[in-house]
Design an enzyme around this catalytic site. Structure first.
Site, PDB file in Angstrom:
ATOM      1  N   SER A  72      18.333  57.799   1.638  1.00 58.71           N
ATOM      2  CA  SER A  72      19.544  57.933   0.832  1.00 58.71           C
ATOM      3  C   SER A  72      20.122  59.341   0.841  1.00 58.71           C
ATOM      4  O   SER A  72      21.343  59.521   0.795  1.00 58.71           O
ATOM      5  CB  SER A  72      19.252  57.509  -0.613  1.00 58.71           C
ATOM      6  OG  SER A  72      18.190  58.280  -1.166  1.00 58.71           O
ATOM      7  N   ASP A 126      15.969  65.811   7.392  1.00 61.54           N
ATOM      8  CA  ASP A 126      15.438  64.535   6.934  1.00 61.54           C
ATOM      9  C   ASP A 126      15.058  64.633   5.459  1.00 61.54           C
ATOM     10  O   ASP A 126      14.908  65.727   4.912  1.00 61.54           O
ATOM     11  CB  ASP A 126      14.206  64.153   7.769  1.00 61.54           C
ATOM     12  CG  ASP A 126      13.971  62.651   7.834  1.00 61.54           C
ATOM     13  OD1 ASP A 126      14.570  61.920   7.020  1.00 61.54           O
ATOM     14  OD2 ASP A 126      13.180  62.205   8.695  1.00 61.54           O
ATOM     15  N   GLY A 142      11.019  54.325   3.271  1.00 58.39           N
ATOM     16  CA  GLY A 142      12.016  53.429   3.852  1.00 58.39           C
ATOM     17  C   GLY A 142      11.545  52.734   5.119  1.00 58.39           C
ATOM     18  O   GLY A 142      12.313  51.984   5.731  1.00 58.39           O
ATOM     19  N   GLU A 148      10.728  58.822  12.693  1.00 58.34           N
ATOM     20  CA  GLU A 148      11.005  60.104  12.047  1.00 58.34           C
ATOM     21  C   GLU A 148      10.058  61.188  12.546  1.00 58.34           C
ATOM     22  O   GLU A 148      10.470  62.322  12.815  1.00 58.34           O
ATOM     23  CB  GLU A 148      10.879  59.962  10.525  1.00 58.34           C
ATOM     24  CG  GLU A 148      12.025  59.190   9.879  1.00 58.34           C
ATOM     25  CD  GLU A 148      11.803  58.922   8.413  1.00 58.34           C
ATOM     26  OE1 GLU A 148      12.792  58.656   7.706  1.00 58.34           O
ATOM     27  OE2 GLU A 148      10.644  58.960   7.958  1.00 58.34           O
ATOM     28  N   LYS A 166      11.336  64.988  -6.205  1.00 56.63           N
ATOM     29  CA  LYS A 166      10.440  64.943  -5.035  1.00 56.63           C
ATOM     30  C   LYS A 166       9.601  66.210  -4.876  1.00 56.63           C
ATOM     31  O   LYS A 166       8.778  66.300  -3.976  1.00 56.63           O
ATOM     32  CB  LYS A 166      11.271  64.724  -3.752  1.00 56.63           C
ATOM     33  CG  LYS A 166      12.238  63.554  -3.798  1.00 56.63           C
ATOM     34  CD  LYS A 166      11.538  62.249  -4.066  1.00 56.63           C
ATOM     35  CE  LYS A 166      12.430  61.039  -3.803  1.00 56.63           C
ATOM     36  NZ  LYS A 166      13.613  60.991  -4.675  1.00 56.63           N
TER      37      LYS A 166
END
Length: 283
Positions: A72, A126, A142, A148, A166
């Site tokens: 997101s 990222d 996700g 990634e 986070k």
């Protein structure tokens, strides 16, 4: 004929309604006043946007090859990148880390490429599910952890963008969904038993939300979420031991990969966390 008692009753009801309505208006006014006097606090989406914009502004330069992460917060990074391409005529090439990232690149009319054509990247931006004090990341909420990590490993620099929830001292302080582990489907049961025996904790097979059965990654694999018990572990060693189990494709532990993390704060500011000097010296 309308009797006097009926008129009196109507008048009394009207007065009661008027009093009740006035009371409601007063209550609503006081409630609105209380809300307006409370300190402003940014939403998580606004915090994500702040971090993403700051990272793109500080790290993206002309003629760069960029890795575009997933999740997101990355949506805002691509939005800002597209703005800069339009306004500053930047020349950038974008490598996606997932189907979602690819669609973002296309929708924002950015130049799309792949690792076959551009195997060395200048930068990857990222998100992360959690970042500890040593810049160890949990990623893969996700389901895109394998791609990634591949793209990040090809980049000269990895920058993380996230909101303030986070940012942790140790992994597991805030993120409670476990460490994602991508596995070959036929091996998920023996892998589950081996991890629980060797490391403790609880393994949960991630289930899909819009289909019956397990979540299937872009690579056709399953994801196990490992809810570990012990905090403050040597995550580099844990990661190596997990990868040594046959059938484990990749883990969501990103150790010694990110150079800097940006966190959008509730007060509208942006904080940053660099890779500790001791770790950067080793790299």
């Amino acid at each position: 004929m309308i009797t006097r008692s009926f008129v009196t009753k109507v008048n009394n009801n009207a007065q009661l309604f008027s009093c009740t309505f006035s009371s409601f208006q007063t209550t609503r006014t006081l409630s609105a006043s209380s809300r307006s006097s409370s300190p402003n606090k940014m939403s998580l989406e606004d915090a994500k946007k702040l971090a993403a914009f700051r990272a793109v502004d500080e790290h993206v330069t002309n003629n760069s090859i960029l890795g575009i992460g997933s999740g997101s917060t990355v949506v805002y990074a691509v939005q800002r990148l597209a703005e800069r391409v339009r306004n500053e005529n930047l020349k950038v090439i974008c490598i996606p880390t997932s189907f979602q990232a690819k669609q973002l690149i296309i929708e924002n009319k950015l130049v799309l490429s792949e690792l076959d054509v551009n195997p060395v990247l200048d930068l990857v931006i990222d998100g992360a599910d959690e970042v500890d004090k040593d810049m160890v990341l949990i990623k893969g909420g996700g389901g895109c952890l394998l791609q990634e990590k591949i793209v990040a490993s090809c980049a000269k620099k990895m920058i993380v963008i996230a909101d303030y929830t986070k940012d942790s001292q140790t992994l597991g302080d805030q993120y409670k969904k476990g460490i994602p582990i991508e596995v070959v489907p036929l091996a998920y049961v023996p892998i589950t038993k081996k991890i629980e025996k060797q490391f403790g904790g609880k393994i949960v097979l991630r289930m899909a939300k819009a289909k019956a059965g397990p979540c299937v990654t872009d690579n056709g694999n399953f994801i196990l979420d490992w809810h570990f018990e012990q905090k403050g572990q040597d995550w580099n060693e844990v990661n190596s031991r997990l990868l040594a189990i046959p059938g484990v494709v990749e883990t969501g532990l990103f150790v010694k990969m990110a150079e800097k993390a940006y966190f959008g704060q509730a007060d509208g500011s942006v904080s940053s966390k660099p890779l500790p000097k001791m770790v950067s010296d080793i790299l």
